[in-house]
Design an enzyme around this catalytic site. Structure first.
Site, PDB file in Angstrom:
ATOM      1  N   LYS A   1       0.849  -1.206   0.000  1.00  0.00           N
ATOM      2  CA  LYS A   1       0.000   0.000   0.000  1.00  0.00           C
ATOM      3  C   LYS A   1       0.874   1.241   0.000  1.00  0.00           C
ATOM      4  CE  LYS A   1      -1.735   1.593   4.060  1.00  0.00           C
ATOM      5  NZ  LYS A   1      -1.417   2.987   4.364  1.00  0.00           N
ATOM      6  N   ASN A   2       1.874   1.272   0.903  1.00  0.00           N
ATOM      7  CA  ASN A   2       2.657   2.498   1.074  1.00  0.00           C
ATOM      8  C   ASN A   2       3.673   2.723  -0.034  1.00  0.00           C
ATOM      9  OD1 ASN A   2       1.127   3.010   3.278  1.00  0.00           O
ATOM     10  ND2 ASN A   2       2.689   2.469   4.786  1.00  0.00           N
TER      11      ASN A   2
ATOM     12  N   ARG B   1      -3.775  10.899   4.506  1.00  0.00           N
ATOM     13  CA  ARG B   1      -2.586  11.758   4.606  1.00  0.00           C
ATOM     14  C   ARG B   1      -1.677  11.609   3.401  1.00  0.00           C
ATOM     15  NH1 ARG B   1       1.063  14.393   7.843  1.00  0.00           N
ATOM     16  NH2 ARG B   1       3.240  13.957   7.360  1.00  0.00           N
TER      17      ARG B   1
ATOM     18  N   CYS C   1      -4.528  12.926  12.426  1.00  0.00           N
ATOM     19  CA  CYS C   1      -5.323  11.698  12.319  1.00  0.00           C
ATOM     20  C   CYS C   1      -5.198  10.999  13.676  1.00  0.00           C
ATOM     21  CB  CYS C   1      -4.805  10.828  11.190  1.00  0.00           C
ATOM     22  SG  CYS C   1      -3.233  10.112  11.573  1.00  0.00           S
TER      23      CYS C   1
ATOM     24  N   ARG D   1       0.954  14.858  12.887  1.00  0.00           N
ATOM     25  CA  ARG D   1       1.518  14.606  11.558  1.00  0.00           C
ATOM     26  C   ARG D   1       1.675  15.884  10.720  1.00  0.00           C
ATOM     27  NH1 ARG D   1      -0.939   9.033   9.454  1.00  0.00           N
ATOM     28  NH2 ARG D   1       1.063   8.944   8.391  1.00  0.00           N
TER      29      ARG D   1
ATOM     30  N   ASP E   1       4.562   0.437  12.090  1.00  0.00           N
ATOM     31  CA  ASP E   1       3.312  -0.123  11.544  1.00  0.00           C
ATOM     32  C   ASP E   1       3.090  -1.570  11.966  1.00  0.00           C
ATOM     33  OD1 ASP E   1       3.450   1.654   8.356  1.00  0.00           O
ATOM     34  OD2 ASP E   1       2.966   2.282  10.395  1.00  0.00           O
TER      35      ASP E   1
ATOM     36  N   ILE F   1       7.925   6.769  17.019  1.00  0.00           N
ATOM     37  CA  ILE F   1       7.635   7.457  15.758  1.00  0.00           C
ATOM     38  C   ILE F   1       6.402   8.345  15.856  1.00  0.00           C
ATOM     39  CG2 ILE F   1       7.200   7.141  13.270  1.00  0.00           C
ATOM     40  CD1 ILE F   1       9.965   6.148  14.107  1.00  0.00           C
TER      41      ILE F   1
ATOM     42  N   ARG G   1      -8.673  -0.208   4.508  1.00  0.00           N
ATOM     43  CA  ARG G   1      -7.736   0.753   3.915  1.00  0.00           C
ATOM     44  C   ARG G   1      -6.411   0.078   3.591  1.00  0.00           C
ATOM     45  NH1 ARG G   1      -6.718   6.035   7.145  1.00  0.00           N
ATOM     46  NH2 ARG G   1      -5.333   6.139   5.376  1.00  0.00           N
TER      47      ARG G   1
HETATM   48  C1  EPZ Z   1       4.525   6.823   6.320  1.00  0.00           C
HETATM   49  O1  EPZ Z   1       3.813   7.932   6.878  1.00  0.00           O
HETATM   50  C2  EPZ Z   1       3.523   5.678   6.230  1.00  0.00           C
HETATM   51  N1  EPZ Z   1       2.424   6.056   5.350  1.00  0.00           N
HETATM   52  C3  EPZ Z   1       2.997   5.344   7.625  1.00  0.00           C
HETATM   53  O2  EPZ Z   1       2.138   4.211   7.490  1.00  0.00           O
HETATM   54  C4  EPZ Z   1       4.181   4.966   8.513  1.00  0.00           C
HETATM   55  O3  EPZ Z   1       3.706   4.705   9.815  1.00  0.00           O
HETATM   56  C5  EPZ Z   1       5.197   6.111   8.536  1.00  0.00           C
HETATM   57  O4  EPZ Z   1       5.604   6.424   7.178  1.00  0.00           O
HETATM   58  C6  EPZ Z   1       6.438   5.774   9.353  1.00  0.00           C
HETATM   59  O5  EPZ Z   1       7.049   4.644   8.830  1.00  0.00           O
HETATM   60  C7  EPZ Z   1       2.604   6.017   4.002  1.00  0.00           C
HETATM   61  O6  EPZ Z   1       3.667   5.672   3.502  1.00  0.00           O
HETATM   62  C8  EPZ Z   1       1.424   6.380   3.152  1.00  0.00           C
HETATM   63  P1  EPZ Z   1       6.769  10.093   8.459  1.00  0.00           P
HETATM   64  P2  EPZ Z   1       4.504   9.403   6.884  1.00  0.00           P
HETATM   65  O7  EPZ Z   1       6.782  11.332   7.643  1.00  0.00           O
HETATM   66  O8  EPZ Z   1       5.272   9.599   5.655  1.00  0.00           O
HETATM   67  C9  EPZ Z   1       6.717  13.316  11.955  1.00  0.00           C
HETATM   68  C10 EPZ Z   1       0.186   2.963   7.759  1.00  0.00           C
HETATM   69  O9  EPZ Z   1      -0.340   2.444   8.756  1.00  0.00           O
HETATM   70  N2  EPZ Z   1       6.819  14.296  10.869  1.00  0.00           N
HETATM   71  O10 EPZ Z   1       7.950   9.181   8.420  1.00  0.00           O
HETATM   72  O11 EPZ Z   1       3.457  10.377   7.246  1.00  0.00           O
HETATM   73  C11 EPZ Z   1       5.328  12.671  11.978  1.00  0.00           C
HETATM   74  O12 EPZ Z   1       4.442  13.484  12.720  1.00  0.00           O
HETATM   75  C12 EPZ Z   1       0.748   4.370   7.841  1.00  0.00           C
HETATM   76  O13 EPZ Z   1       0.295   2.397   6.632  1.00  0.00           O
HETATM   77  C13 EPZ Z   1       7.025  15.639  11.191  1.00  0.00           C
HETATM   78  O14 EPZ Z   1       7.113  16.006  12.360  1.00  0.00           O
HETATM   79  O15 EPZ Z   1       5.493   9.217   8.127  1.00  0.00           O
HETATM   80  C14 EPZ Z   1       5.580  11.348  12.641  1.00  0.00           C
HETATM   81  O16 EPZ Z   1       5.570  11.523  14.049  1.00  0.00           O
HETATM   82  C15 EPZ Z   1       0.536   4.996   9.204  1.00  0.00           C
HETATM   83  N3  EPZ Z   1       7.106  16.545  10.173  1.00  0.00           N
HETATM   84  C16 EPZ Z   1       6.991  10.980  12.177  1.00  0.00           C
HETATM   85  O17 EPZ Z   1       7.591  12.210  11.718  1.00  0.00           O
HETATM   86  C17 EPZ Z   1       7.001  16.180   8.849  1.00  0.00           C
HETATM   87  O18 EPZ Z   1       7.096  17.048   7.964  1.00  0.00           O
HETATM   88  C18 EPZ Z   1       7.020   9.959  11.066  1.00  0.00           C
HETATM   89  O19 EPZ Z   1       6.401  10.536   9.959  1.00  0.00           O
HETATM   90  C19 EPZ Z   1       6.780  14.816   8.550  1.00  0.00           C
HETATM   91  C20 EPZ Z   1       6.701  13.884   9.569  1.00  0.00           C
END
Ligand code: EPZ
Length: 423
Positions: free
Chosen positions: A22-23, A94, A118, A123, A309, A331, A401
């Site tokens: 998915k991701n 997102r 969310c 996020r 995840d 995370i 989803r």
């Molecule tokens: C991706 O989300 C995945 N989603 C998430 O999977 C996964 O949990 C996450 O990466 C971590 O591995 C998709 O790929 C569609 P991040 P993403 O940016 O890109 C903070 C699932 O269940 N952050 O690595 O949003 C954020 O708040 C989903 O399939 C900032 O502070 O994750 C979080 O605490 C859930 N500022 C942490 O970093 C930013 O600009 C990780 O976020 C971006 C992120």
């Protein structure tokens, strides 16, 4: 709304086909906005998130068609595209924010709604926007929408140091950099397999990218990208989820398409918990060594560390382990919502901020429970496999989803599980 009902205690035996990630698909699909030519994805999963991304791309003027048989998605953008990603679609998922980089790179401007928080956390998108601003984008926030413009009409290469190895920010910046003028270097880039899969696809489209899978990614901008055909990488989170299933109720499962490189840190924890994981020609074979798994401590980290995840699924397994485990969620700030639901089934969990202490119990008891987010939902189904009696998981739209037909995949290997409609 649908619910899923599980009768616990049935040992599992057989093979489960693991779908495309998915991701990975959710970042590969927006990549089509970078090119005028069609991008064909094979092995794309059939999930509601993919339908949401399809709607978003269509609202931007892309043509998206999915053929159900080969799960193939063919996408191409004709002529001028609409560069506004609407709140109504973005708030549902997102990952919609992954159109920001491609739109900016292709059209020089974009208006993308902030996704909003969310269930699992606030996020924000500061790492995305700081990186794009370093590449010459002017970004302002107006009524919940990011208004972005590439000064001079085209992004410029830049050296960008990420404060955190954000997956989405790495994807957005990498896509934007493919058409920027000059070279972009991302330091502290995310190393997830989905990033490597995106880089592979972008190279097939003509991008010049090196270092994907390491913490430093270098992109040499080009003037245009072509079309490509790309097979979506196997979903390592679905893989890890089904690897856990036989640990809850005994038996042996072979996860077809699974590869140990996708789940290294996770498989190490399973080994420590008393679970055999064997790479076969077809995938990963998993079997519990004793009658109960052993307690292990887990801390979630960016890849190649233990994936956030799979934290909820692992917590569910530790609820029936011998001993006490400590889980640290590093995370996301609010990713323990499955804990109170598991406690309704008799689990003993003490949550203090980002740390959960789990004291394993001999048996969980079936109960009606509520799905709150995608990964929490599936952890409740797994717990139901081990529980005495019936577990009814409500609001399974969260599940749809990220998991294709979970009740079909589990009942095919002997679980007593069915989907009922509540409406
Ligand atoms: C991706 O989300 C995945 N989603 C998430 O999977 C996964 O949990 C996450 O990466 C971590 O591995 C998709 O790929 C569609 P991040 P993403 O940016 O890109 C903070 C699932 O269940 N952050 O690595 O949003 C954020 O708040 C989903 O399939 C900032 O502070 O994750 C979080 O605490 C859930 N500022 C942490 O970093 C930013 O600009 C990780 O976020 C971006 C992120």
């Amino acid at each position: 709304m649908d619910s899923i009902i599980v009768q616990g205690g049935k040992a599992l035996k057989g093979q489960i086909h693991i779908a495309g990630a998915k991701n990975a698909a959710l970042t590969l699909m927006p990549a089509t906005l970078l090119s005028e030519e069609p991008l064909t994805l094979t092995n794309a999963p059939r999930l509601s998130d993919i339908k949401t991304m399809t709607q978003l791309l269509q609202s931007l003027g892309a043509e998206v068609s999915a053929m159900q048989d080969g799960k193939v998605q063919v996408m191409s953008t004709h002529g001028a595209i609409n560069t506004t990603a609407d709140y109504d679609i973005v708030r549902k998922m997102r990952a919609s924010n992954l159109v920001l980089g491609p739109l900016l790179a292709r059209e020089g401007h974009a208006i993308v709604s902030l996704p909003g928080g969310c269930a699992i956390g606030a996020r924000p998108m500061d790492i995305h926007t700081d990186g794009l601003e370093k590449m010459g984008a002017e970004i302002s926030l107006k009524e919940g929408y990011l208004h972005a413009k590439a000064s001079g009409g085209r992004l410029k290469g830049a050296v960008i140091d990420f404060p955190f190895a954000s997956v989405g920010a790495t994807e957005n910046i990498m896509m934007a950099a493919t058409l920027a003028k000059g070279t972009t270097v991302i330091n502290n880039a995310a190393r997830e397999p989905e990033i490597v899969d995106l880089a592979k696809c972008l190279r097939a489209m003509g991008a010049e990218i090196a270092g994907d899978g390491t913490s430093t990614i270098t992109v040499q901008g080009v003037d245009r990208l072509g079309g490509a055909t790309h097979q979506v990488v196997t979903d390592r989170i679905e893989l890890g989820t089904y690897m856990l299933a036989p640990v809850f109720c005994g038996g042996e499962i072979e996860c077809l398409g699974g590869h140990i490189d996708l789940v290294g840190a996770f498989a190490e924890k399973l080994d420590a918990a008393g679970v055999d994981v064997t790479q076969t020609e077809l995938g990963l074979k998993v079997k519990r060594r004793g009658d109960r798994p052993q307690a292990v401590d887990v801390t979630t980290e960016p890849f190649p560390g233990f994936p956030t995840d799979l934290q909820a699924q692992m917590m569910a397994m530790l609820c029936i382990a011998e001993g006490t485990s400590v889980l640290e969620e590093k995370i996301f700030e609010n990713r323990f919502m499955h804990a109170p639901e598991l406690m309704r089934m008799g689990a003993e969990i003490d949550v203090q901020g980002g740390t959960a202490t789990v004291k394993g119990v001999q048996r969980l008891k079936g109960a009606p429970v509520m799905a709150t987010d995608l990964r929490a939902s599936v952890s409740l189904i797994l717990a139901g496999l081990a529980a005495e009696g019936e577990t009814r998981v409500n609001r399974v739209y969260h599940l749809d989803r990220g998991y294709e037909h979970v009740e079909e995949k589990l009942s095919a290997v002997g679980a007593q599980i069915e989907r009922v409609s509540d409406s």
